[in-house]
Design a protein around this motif. Structure first.
Motif, PDB file in Angstrom:
ATOM      1  N   ILE A 187       0.835  -1.209   0.000  1.00 21.48           N
ATOM      2  CA  ILE A 187       0.000   0.000   0.000  1.00 21.48           C
ATOM      3  C   ILE A 187       0.865   1.253   0.000  1.00 21.48           C
ATOM      4  CG2 ILE A 187      -1.864   1.226   1.211  1.00 21.48           C
ATOM      5  CD1 ILE A 187      -2.752  -1.524   2.310  1.00 21.48           C
ATOM      6  N   PRO A 188       0.785   2.050  -1.092  1.00 20.51           N
ATOM      7  CA  PRO A 188       1.705   3.199  -1.213  1.00 20.51           C
ATOM      8  C   PRO A 188       1.430   4.339  -0.239  1.00 20.51           C
ATOM      9  CG  PRO A 188       0.277   3.017  -3.150  1.00 20.51           C
ATOM     10  CD  PRO A 188      -0.001   1.817  -2.306  1.00 20.51           C
ATOM     11  N   GLU A 189       0.201   4.410   0.327  1.00 17.70           N
ATOM     12  CA  GLU A 189      -0.080   5.493   1.281  1.00 17.70           C
ATOM     13  C   GLU A 189      -0.370   4.896   2.661  1.00 17.70           C
ATOM     14  OE1 GLU A 189      -2.466   5.588  -1.456  1.00 17.70           O
ATOM     15  OE2 GLU A 189      -1.384   7.018  -2.722  1.00 17.70           O
ATOM     16  N   PRO A 190       0.677   4.563   3.431  1.00 17.02           N
ATOM     17  CA  PRO A 190       0.426   3.921   4.722  1.00 17.02           C
ATOM     18  C   PRO A 190      -0.395   4.785   5.669  1.00 17.02           C
ATOM     19  CG  PRO A 190       2.772   4.362   4.416  1.00 17.02           C
ATOM     20  CD  PRO A 190       2.118   4.699   3.131  1.00 17.02           C
ATOM     21  N   GLN A 191      -0.320   6.120   5.490  1.00 23.14           N
ATOM     22  CA  GLN A 191      -1.115   6.960   6.398  1.00 23.14           C
ATOM     23  C   GLN A 191      -2.607   6.677   6.251  1.00 23.14           C
ATOM     24  OE1 GLN A 191       0.545   8.153   3.845  1.00 23.14           O
ATOM     25  NE2 GLN A 191      -0.526   9.785   2.800  1.00 23.14           N
ATOM     26  N   ASN A 192      -3.030   6.276   5.037  1.00 24.97           N
ATOM     27  CA  ASN A 192      -4.442   5.907   4.822  1.00 24.97           C
ATOM     28  C   ASN A 192      -4.826   4.694   5.660  1.00 24.97           C
ATOM     29  OD1 ASN A 192      -5.456   7.750   3.106  1.00 24.97           O
ATOM     30  ND2 ASN A 192      -5.118   6.538   1.239  1.00 24.97           N
ATOM     31  N   VAL A 193      -3.900   3.726   5.720  1.00 21.52           N
ATOM     32  CA  VAL A 193      -4.170   2.508   6.484  1.00 21.52           C
ATOM     33  C   VAL A 193      -4.261   2.862   7.973  1.00 21.52           C
ATOM     34  CG1 VAL A 193      -3.287   0.235   7.135  1.00 21.52           C
ATOM     35  CG2 VAL A 193      -2.990   1.081   4.811  1.00 21.52           C
ATOM     36  N   PHE A 194      -3.303   3.658   8.451  1.00 19.30           N
ATOM     37  CA  PHE A 194      -3.300   3.994   9.875  1.00 19.30           C
ATOM     38  C   PHE A 194      -4.505   4.872  10.233  1.00 19.30           C
ATOM     39  CE2 PHE A 194       0.987   2.368   9.544  1.00 19.30           C
ATOM     40  CZ  PHE A 194       1.128   1.685  10.745  1.00 19.30           C
ATOM     41  N   GLU A 195      -4.916   5.764   9.338  1.00 19.71           N
ATOM     42  CA  GLU A 195      -6.142   6.547   9.594  1.00 19.71           C
ATOM     43  C   GLU A 195      -7.343   5.616   9.672  1.00 19.71           C
ATOM     44  OE1 GLU A 195      -7.052   9.932   6.964  1.00 19.71           O
ATOM     45  OE2 GLU A 195      -4.924  10.470   7.177  1.00 19.71           O
ATOM     46  N   GLY A 196      -7.375   4.647   8.750  1.00 20.18           N
ATOM     47  CA  GLY A 196      -8.448   3.654   8.755  1.00 20.18           C
ATOM     48  C   GLY A 196      -8.443   2.851  10.048  1.00 20.18           C
ATOM     49  N   LEU A 197      -7.240   2.473  10.503  1.00 23.67           N
ATOM     50  CA  LEU A 197      -7.111   1.709  11.753  1.00 23.67           C
ATOM     51  C   LEU A 197      -7.658   2.537  12.917  1.00 23.67           C
ATOM     52  CD1 LEU A 197      -3.539   0.113  11.971  1.00 23.67           C
ATOM     53  CD2 LEU A 197      -5.670  -0.994  11.356  1.00 23.67           C
ATOM     54  N   ASN A 198      -7.301   3.814  12.932  1.00 28.71           N
ATOM     55  CA  ASN A 198      -7.745   4.710  13.987  1.00 28.71           C
ATOM     56  C   ASN A 198      -9.261   4.772  14.078  1.00 28.71           C
ATOM     57  OD1 ASN A 198      -6.589   6.209  15.999  1.00 28.71           O
ATOM     58  ND2 ASN A 198      -5.377   7.411  14.538  1.00 28.71           N
ATOM     59  N   ILE A 226      11.866  -7.407  -4.745  1.00 34.11           N
ATOM     60  CA  ILE A 226      11.594  -6.031  -5.173  1.00 34.11           C
ATOM     61  C   ILE A 226      10.821  -6.091  -6.484  1.00 34.11           C
ATOM     62  CG2 ILE A 226      12.624  -3.790  -5.771  1.00 34.11           C
ATOM     63  CD1 ILE A 226      15.101  -4.706  -4.129  1.00 34.11           C
ATOM     64  N   TYR A 227       9.548  -5.777  -6.419  1.00 36.48           N
ATOM     65  CA  TYR A 227       8.721  -5.691  -7.635  1.00 36.48           C
ATOM     66  C   TYR A 227       7.559  -4.752  -7.349  1.00 36.48           C
ATOM     67  CZ  TYR A 227       6.116  -9.637  -5.448  1.00 36.48           C
ATOM     68  OH  TYR A 227       5.430 -10.458  -4.594  1.00 36.48           O
ATOM     69  N   ASP A 228       6.812  -4.457  -8.412  1.00 36.75           N
ATOM     70  CA  ASP A 228       5.792  -3.404  -8.329  1.00 36.75           C
ATOM     71  C   ASP A 228       4.895  -3.455  -7.092  1.00 36.75           C
ATOM     72  OD1 ASP A 228       3.108  -4.944  -9.792  1.00 36.75           O
ATOM     73  OD2 ASP A 228       5.062  -5.788 -10.095  1.00 36.75           O
ATOM     74  N   GLU A 229       4.505  -4.659  -6.677  1.00 39.58           N
ATOM     75  CA  GLU A 229       3.542  -4.748  -5.565  1.00 39.58           C
ATOM     76  C   GLU A 229       4.191  -4.460  -4.213  1.00 39.58           C
ATOM     77  OE1 GLU A 229       1.521  -8.497  -5.745  1.00 39.58           O
ATOM     78  OE2 GLU A 229       1.155  -8.264  -7.877  1.00 39.58           O
ATOM     79  N   HIS A 230       5.489  -4.717  -4.117  1.00 44.48           N
ATOM     80  CA  HIS A 230       6.175  -4.485  -2.838  1.00 44.48           C
ATOM     81  C   HIS A 230       6.696  -3.055  -2.781  1.00 44.48           C
ATOM     82  CE1 HIS A 230       7.010  -9.050  -2.065  1.00 44.48           C
ATOM     83  NE2 HIS A 230       5.751  -8.699  -1.894  1.00 44.48           N
ATOM     84  N   VAL A 231       5.802  -2.136  -2.452  1.00 47.46           N
ATOM     85  CA  VAL A 231       6.195  -0.722  -2.379  1.00 47.46           C
ATOM     86  C   VAL A 231       7.205  -0.540  -1.245  1.00 47.46           C
ATOM     87  CG1 VAL A 231       5.349   1.639  -2.122  1.00 47.46           C
ATOM     88  CG2 VAL A 231       3.904  -0.082  -3.200  1.00 47.46           C
ATOM     89  N   PHE A 232       7.031  -1.327  -0.165  1.00 44.91           N
ATOM     90  CA  PHE A 232       7.929  -1.223   0.989  1.00 44.91           C
ATOM     91  C   PHE A 232       8.512  -2.586   1.347  1.00 44.91           C
ATOM     92  CE2 PHE A 232       4.583   1.984   1.799  1.00 44.91           C
ATOM     93  CZ  PHE A 232       5.375   3.129   1.831  1.00 44.91           C
TER      94      PHE A 232
END
Ligand code: TYD
Ligand code: ZN
Length: 419
Positions: A187-198, A226-232
């Protein structure tokens, strides 16, 4: 590396001008050149319109998060034809059953509500659903979600976001447990995940993430992670730093064998749980390995280049001796190896794979035919590159006949070797 034909670059990609987590400066570590999507197995008639992007990875000089420098739009990758099914490996199914038992014993009570982000075919939720817990999967790929739904697992067909979290909260209330296995790193925007978790996680709830571990990637020179799906590719250091930035903390962790070496991180809201000494131990260990300096990342790049050269030489040797080589398992990881090394059907005549969605198609970028695993057994090659090296135990056992009849395995992790 071997020359490639000029790819048709698409504009559907996003470049990171700074760290996706902390906006720190990114240091380029490794550049692979033009790369197709790892899971975009294709038919011959689609060769002309194939999508490529420049695969390169770097590390943040502030939080040391290892990440892609560019990434394709997630909708290009996770769609109605996503060809990865967790249940395709016996050992992965066992792993998820064990994972379910662990979280059930540690965190769940009768009637607990569990949400899995990236629930794929429901392999993890299935035992929890059967144990009577309220379960919900969140999964953007329609075909894998359909498999979960057919097992009776409620699945929300979407990407996880603050919007999805609000909708789930409205329909089902707070979640006691939110898990994501091999998903957060996509997931390229981890802040979205953490906001969702919150939004969605109960005040005393627990989030569990499990993803390939940077330390194992580095140790094994597993550049194919290392490939497209593994952003991190997370380390304990970069994960704890990210969690802290978003109001969470890692209170426990457990290394896992999956995907060639993964880490399971247990997170809670800050100050909610006592922190296991294991977390400090791993942070100290990573510090002594230099994970919060640039040195090991550049050392990794050098070893990747050597490993790729060795694999090319090895395959060319087999070709010079007119000995046919095949590939075993058309994994996502193999796309990076084949394209980076410029290995096409002249060096690997076919790759066998158990996934019906991949069979009859060609590998992304390098156009090697993908055939059924029965083909491997009926027409065994002289040698086979083990692309699913993370399932080596399972595969070497079930294919023991191959070696017994004189076949040779070509391994490239942690080093190139033929045996
Ligand atoms: P995995 O290493 O989990 O994949 P990825 O690199 O894509 O994350 O392997 C999954 C792929 O390997 C999938 O296409 C099925 C194939 N496979 C086989 O063909 N035979 C096997 O015995 C196993 C375990 C996997
Ligand atoms: Zn950063």
């Amino acid at each position: 590396m071997r020359p490639q034909t000029e790819p048709a670059h698409s504009t559907l990609k996003r470049a990171a001008d700074a760290c996706r987590v902390c906006r720190g400066t990114l240091e380029t570590i490794i550049e692979f050149g033009p790369m197709p999507l790892a899971n975009a197995f294709l038919k011959a008639e689609d060769f002309e319109r194939e999508y490529f992007f420049d695969l390169a990875a770097g590390v943040c000089t502030r939080c040391y998060m290892f990440q892609l420098l560019k990434q394709p739009e997630p909708a290009q990758m996770f769609h109605e034809h996503y060809p990865f099914f967790t249940g395709s490996s016996v050992r992965m199914t066992e792993h998820f059953r064990h994972f379910a038992e662990t979280v059930q014993a540690r965190f769940l009570k009768p009637g607990s509500f569990i949400v899995e982000i990236g629930s794929n075919d429901g392999t993890f939720l299935e035992p929890l659903h059967r144990a009577g817990h309220r379960c919900l999967g969140v999964e953007p790929s329609a075909n894998t979600a359909a498999r979960a739904i057919s097992k009776g697992i409620r699945t929300h067909l979407d990407f996880f976001s603050p919007g999805t979290a609000k909708q789930i909260l409205g329909e089902s209330g707070h979640a006691n447990l939110i898990t994501a296995a091999n998903c957060l790193c996509h997931i390229p925007e981890p802040q979205n995940v953490f906001e969702g978790l919150n939004i969605l996680l109960h005040e005393s709830g627990v989030a569990v993430f499990e993803d390939p571990y940077w330390g194992d990637v580095m140790e094994r020179t597993a550049y194919d992670q290392i490939y497209d799906e593994h952003v991190f590719l997370f380390s304990v250091s970069s994960m704890t730093s990210m969690a802290g930035r978003f109001g969470f903390e890692v209170f426990d962790l457990e290394p896992q064998w999956t995907h060639g070496g993964s880490m399971r991180y247990y997170l809670s809201r800050k100050g909610n749980k006592s922190i296991s000494p294991k977390v400090t131990e791993w942070l100290t260990r990573e510090k002594s390995q230099g994970f919060t300096t640039l040195k090991p990342y550049h050392g990794f790049r050098e070893r990747c280049e050597i490993s790729a050269e060795k694999l090319i030489l090895c395959l060319e040797n087999f070709k010079h001796q007119s000995q046919p080589v095949a590939g075993y398992a058309a994994t996502s990881k193999s796309t990076t190896v084949l394209n980076y090394c410029g290995v096409g059907p002249d060096l690997i005549s076919f790759i066998s794979d158990t996934t019906p969605e991949k069979q009859g198609k060609y590998t992304p970028g390098t156009h090697i035919p993908v055939v059924s695993f029965e083909t491997f057994q009926k027409t065994p090659p002289k040698a086979a590159v083990l692309f699913a090296w993370n399932h080596a135990d399972e595969i070497l056992k079930k294919e023991s006949d191959f070696q017994a009849k004189g076949g040779q395995w070509i391994h490239y992790i942690p080093d190139v070797r033929v045996e």
